[in-house]
Design a protein around this motif. Structure first.
Motif, PDB file in Angstrom:
ATOM      1  N   VAL A  32      -6.931  13.465   1.491  1.00 16.42           N
ATOM      2  CA  VAL A  32      -7.940  13.149   2.520  1.00 16.42           C
ATOM      3  C   VAL A  32      -7.276  13.138   3.899  1.00 16.42           C
ATOM      4  O   VAL A  32      -7.806  13.711   4.859  1.00 16.42           O
ATOM      5  N   LEU A  33      -6.094  12.535   3.981  1.00 15.68           N
ATOM      6  CA  LEU A  33      -5.397  12.473   5.275  1.00 15.68           C
ATOM      7  C   LEU A  33      -5.099  13.870   5.809  1.00 15.68           C
ATOM      8  O   LEU A  33      -5.143  14.102   7.023  1.00 15.68           O
ATOM      9  N   ARG A  34      -4.829  14.812   4.881  1.00 13.77           N
ATOM     10  CA  ARG A  34      -4.505  16.185   5.332  1.00 13.77           C
ATOM     11  C   ARG A  34      -5.668  16.834   6.072  1.00 13.77           C
ATOM     12  O   ARG A  34      -5.477  17.726   6.877  1.00 13.77           O
ATOM     13  N   HIS A  35      -6.886  16.393   5.797  1.00 11.40           N
ATOM     14  CA  HIS A  35      -8.058  16.982   6.473  1.00 11.40           C
ATOM     15  C   HIS A  35      -8.404  16.276   7.775  1.00 11.40           C
ATOM     16  O   HIS A  35      -9.349  16.658   8.461  1.00 11.40           O
ATOM     17  N   ALA A  36      -7.670  15.208   8.091  1.00 12.17           N
ATOM     18  CA  ALA A  36      -8.019  14.418   9.279  1.00 12.17           C
ATOM     19  C   ALA A  36      -7.296  14.936  10.520  1.00 12.17           C
ATOM     20  O   ALA A  36      -6.104  15.215  10.484  1.00 12.17           O
ATOM     21  N   ASP A  40       0.816  -1.219   0.000  1.00  9.07           N
ATOM     22  CA  ASP A  40       0.000   0.000   0.000  1.00  9.07           C
ATOM     23  C   ASP A  40       0.854   1.275   0.000  1.00  9.07           C
ATOM     24  O   ASP A  40       1.491   1.601   0.997  1.00  9.07           O
ATOM     25  N   ARG A  41       0.807   2.006  -1.100  1.00  4.99           N
ATOM     26  CA  ARG A  41       1.630   3.222  -1.204  1.00  4.99           C
ATOM     27  C   ARG A  41       1.161   4.300  -0.215  1.00  4.99           C
ATOM     28  O   ARG A  41       1.956   5.098   0.262  1.00  4.99           O
ATOM     29  N   ASN A  42      -0.131   4.317   0.106  1.00  5.72           N
ATOM     30  CA  ASN A  42      -0.623   5.366   1.014  1.00  5.72           C
ATOM     31  C   ASN A  42      -0.160   5.119   2.446  1.00  5.72           C
ATOM     32  O   ASN A  42       0.314   6.039   3.111  1.00  5.72           O
ATOM     33  N   LEU A  43      -0.290   3.872   2.901  1.00  9.81           N
ATOM     34  CA  LEU A  43       0.224   3.551   4.238  1.00  9.81           C
ATOM     35  C   LEU A  43       1.737   3.760   4.250  1.00  9.81           C
ATOM     36  O   LEU A  43       2.290   4.311   5.204  1.00  9.81           O
ATOM     37  N   GLY A  44       2.403   3.351   3.172  1.00  9.36           N
ATOM     38  CA  GLY A  44       3.862   3.516   3.075  1.00  9.36           C
ATOM     39  C   GLY A  44       4.264   4.978   3.208  1.00  9.36           C
ATOM     40  O   GLY A  44       5.165   5.331   3.969  1.00  9.36           O
ATOM     41  N   ARG A  45       3.557   5.840   2.469  1.00  8.51           N
ATOM     42  CA  ARG A  45       3.865   7.278   2.506  1.00  8.51           C
ATOM     43  C   ARG A  45       3.627   7.834   3.921  1.00  8.51           C
ATOM     44  O   ARG A  45       4.406   8.618   4.447  1.00  8.51           O
ATOM     45  N   TYR A  46       2.529   7.388   4.536  1.00 10.31           N
ATOM     46  CA  TYR A  46       2.203   7.839   5.894  1.00 10.31           C
ATOM     47  C   TYR A  46       3.303   7.410   6.872  1.00 10.31           C
ATOM     48  O   TYR A  46       3.757   8.196   7.710  1.00 10.31           O
ATOM     49  N   VAL A  47       3.776   6.172   6.740  1.00 11.00           N
ATOM     50  CA  VAL A  47       4.838   5.674   7.628  1.00 11.00           C
ATOM     51  C   VAL A  47       6.121   6.476   7.397  1.00 11.00           C
ATOM     52  O   VAL A  47       6.827   6.831   8.350  1.00 11.00           O
ATOM     53  N   MET A  48       6.405   6.816   6.123  1.00  8.36           N
ATOM     54  CA  MET A  48       7.598   7.627   5.836  1.00  8.36           C
ATOM     55  C   MET A  48       7.501   8.980   6.535  1.00  8.36           C
ATOM     56  O   MET A  48       8.469   9.459   7.127  1.00  8.36           O
ATOM     57  N   GLU A  49       6.336   9.589   6.487  1.00  8.40           N
ATOM     58  CA  GLU A  49       6.142  10.895   7.146  1.00  8.40           C
ATOM     59  C   GLU A  49       6.338  10.789   8.659  1.00  8.40           C
ATOM     60  O   GLU A  49       6.959  11.629   9.285  1.00  8.40           O
ATOM     61  N   GLN A  50       5.777   9.719   9.235  1.00  9.44           N
ATOM     62  CA  GLN A  50       5.826   9.564  10.689  1.00  9.44           C
ATOM     63  C   GLN A  50       7.226   9.218  11.203  1.00  9.44           C
ATOM     64  O   GLN A  50       7.588   9.603  12.307  1.00  9.44           O
ATOM     65  N   THR A  51       7.977   8.477  10.398  1.00 10.18           N
ATOM     66  CA  THR A  51       9.285   7.999  10.873  1.00 10.18           C
ATOM     67  C   THR A  51      10.442   8.824  10.322  1.00 10.18           C
ATOM     68  O   THR A  51      11.572   8.694  10.798  1.00 10.18           O
ATOM     69  N   ILE A  60     -11.701  11.970  10.930  1.00 10.27           N
ATOM     70  CA  ILE A  60     -10.718  10.930  11.277  1.00 10.27           C
ATOM     71  C   ILE A  60     -10.571  10.007  10.064  1.00 10.27           C
ATOM     72  O   ILE A  60     -11.516   9.850   9.286  1.00 10.27           O
ATOM     73  N   ALA A  61      -9.391   9.412   9.895  1.00 14.33           N
ATOM     74  CA  ALA A  61      -9.158   8.645   8.667  1.00 14.33           C
ATOM     75  C   ALA A  61      -8.227   7.464   8.903  1.00 14.33           C
ATOM     76  O   ALA A  61      -7.383   7.479   9.804  1.00 14.33           O
ATOM     77  N   HIS A  62      -8.397   6.463   8.045  1.00 10.94           N
ATOM     78  CA  HIS A  62      -7.500   5.291   8.028  1.00 10.94           C
ATOM     79  C   HIS A  62      -6.289   5.657   7.154  1.00 10.94           C
ATOM     80  O   HIS A  62      -6.456   6.321   6.125  1.00 10.94           O
ATOM     81  N   PRO A  63      -5.083   5.204   7.521  1.00 13.53           N
ATOM     82  CA  PRO A  63      -3.896   5.593   6.729  1.00 13.53           C
ATOM     83  C   PRO A  63      -3.867   5.042   5.302  1.00 13.53           C
ATOM     84  O   PRO A  63      -2.977   5.411   4.533  1.00 13.53           O
ATOM     85  N   GLU A  64      -4.802   4.190   4.925  1.00 13.56           N
ATOM     86  CA  GLU A  64      -4.882   3.749   3.522  1.00 13.56           C
ATOM     87  C   GLU A  64      -5.478   4.835   2.620  1.00 13.56           C
ATOM     88  O   GLU A  64      -5.483   4.690   1.393  1.00 13.56           O
ATOM     89  N   CYS A  65      -6.013   5.919   3.219  1.00 11.46           N
ATOM     90  CA  CYS A  65      -6.594   6.998   2.406  1.00 11.46           C
ATOM     91  C   CYS A  65      -5.488   7.766   1.680  1.00 11.46           C
ATOM     92  O   CYS A  65      -4.332   7.808   2.130  1.00 11.46           O
ATOM     93  N   GLU A  66      -5.881   8.432   0.598  1.00 15.98           N
ATOM     94  CA  GLU A  66      -4.939   9.234  -0.187  1.00 15.98           C
ATOM     95  C   GLU A  66      -4.510  10.472   0.621  1.00 15.98           C
ATOM     96  O   GLU A  66      -5.286  10.970   1.455  1.00 15.98           O
ATOM     97  N   PRO A  67      -3.287  11.025   0.355  1.00 18.00           N
ATOM     98  CA  PRO A  67      -2.788  12.175   1.130  1.00 18.00           C
ATOM     99  C   PRO A  67      -3.769  13.364   1.223  1.00 18.00           C
ATOM    100  O   PRO A  67      -3.900  13.944   2.306  1.00 18.00           O
TER     101      PRO A  67
END
Ligand code: 13P
Ligand code: SF4
Length: 323
Positions: free
Chosen positions: A218-222, A163-174, A209-216
């Motif tokens: 959408v995540l930006r609004h969560a 999953d590229r969206n979860l991957g991108r989210y993990v990259m941002e967090q770590t 609130i959003a699941h990390p599988e969402c596109e960036p």
């Protein structure tokens, strides 16, 4: 509560009059445990022994003493239960309950991708087939992905799949660079940023609130991002009374049960369809659950060589998520 539990015998002769009762009888006969994901229909959630996110269900599958596991979820989840329990009967009510994200990562293409990135270790999201797990070093779920990637030495290159969206989210967090496989979920990539913004204007009191599988976008609004279990905990603990929920709306059944009196607004998909519902998860029904238990089929099987190779990264995940 069990809206489909009472069926007319003349319409469906293979089914008992009281489906819920029939399932309880079969559960005893099989010494079975019924595990259900939050995205299942409310009837199925209510009949399950354990409802959870992917990590909790894997843990439960790893520790159960039942002889049979009836998995009300999708194929990769039941397969995961079988990887952990080779000697148990693992049933999936509908064998066609797949996952678009798992399907977005075919084994042959992934083997070539891996070969093109020598020296990388592979962290795979649990939403993948046993064949992909067998090619991975560590499995993760949406609730432990950040924790797991943080434990990998800084200088170790990492492939994250599928999953590229979860991957991108993990990259941002770590703050870690990772090579991402370009997979995505047909449900989570479909939420409309525009409609979520509109909902926020109409319901200024509501927290998105959003699941990390969402596109960036959408995540930006969560205001909060997390796995299904994390979202459930968040709405219970939050002082807010209203939430815009950007994940599969099956979770709202548990949200309403565990946070009564609060208001949950499902985030809408781009088009006017029910595409925010996972069509794979929703293939399971209470009737199919009953029939699977009665017929002891469809059963999940995995070639032993693949299972053993897939078990190793699963065990690493279970160890690393306890660390
Ligand atoms: P969870 O890890 O939150 O259970 O997510 C599983 C899933 O399939 C999300 O689409
Ligand atoms: Fe797969 Fe998406 Fe359905 Fe989850 S919601 S099971 S990732 S298709």
């Amino acid at each position: 509560m069990f809206t489909t539990a009472l069926l007319r015998r003349d319409q469906t002769p293979a089914l008992p009059h009281d489906l819920f009762e029939g399932i309880q009888v079969l559960k005893k006969e099989l010494n079975a445990v019924i595990l259900a994901h939050y995205y299942q229909d409310p009837d199925i959630q209510d009949v399950a022994d354990c409802i959870g996110d992917s990590l909790e269900l894997s843990r439960k599958a790893a520790s159960t003493s039942a002889d049979a596991i009836v998995f009300a979820g999708v194929h990769f989840m039941a397969e995961t239960a079988k990887i952990l329990n080779p000697d148990k009967l693992v049933l999936l009510p509908d064998l066609n309950a797949g996952c678009s994200l798992a399907d977005s990562c075919p084994p042959e293409a992934f083997a070539a991708f891996k070969a093109a990135h020598p020296g990388h270790i592979v962290v795979s999201y649990i939403n993948c087939s046993a064949a992909i797990k067998a090619m991975s070093d560590i499995i993760c779920t949406s609730s432990n992905a950040v924790k797991i990637v943080r434990q990998i030495p800084e200088d170790q290159p990492v492939i994250f799949a599928p999953d590229r969206n979860l991957g991108r989210y993990v990259m941002e967090q770590t703050g870690r660079e990772m090579v991402l496989w370009e997979g995505s979920c047909m449900v989570h990539e479909n939420f409309s940023e525009k409609k979520i913004v509109q909902l926020k204007i109409e319901h200024p009191e509501a927290v998105a609130i959003a699941h990390p599988e969402c596109e960036p976008p959408v995540l930006r609004h969560a205001s909060y991002i997390g796995s299904t279990s994390a979202l459930l905990k968040y709405v219970q603990a939050s002082p807010s009374k209203a939430f815009i929920v950007a994940t599969e709306p099956g979770i709202i059944h548990q949200m309403q049960k565990l946070a009564p009196g609060k208001h949950f607004i499902p985030a809408p998909p781009v088009s006017n369809c029910a595409c925010n519902e996972c069509p794979h998860m929703r293939l399971n029904t209470l009737e199919k659950l009953y029939l699977a238990m009665k017929n002891r089929s469809p059963e999940i099987t995995i070639p032993e060589e693949t299972r053993l190779a897939a078990l190793r990264p699963m065990q690493r995940m279970l160890e690393m998520s306890m660390a």
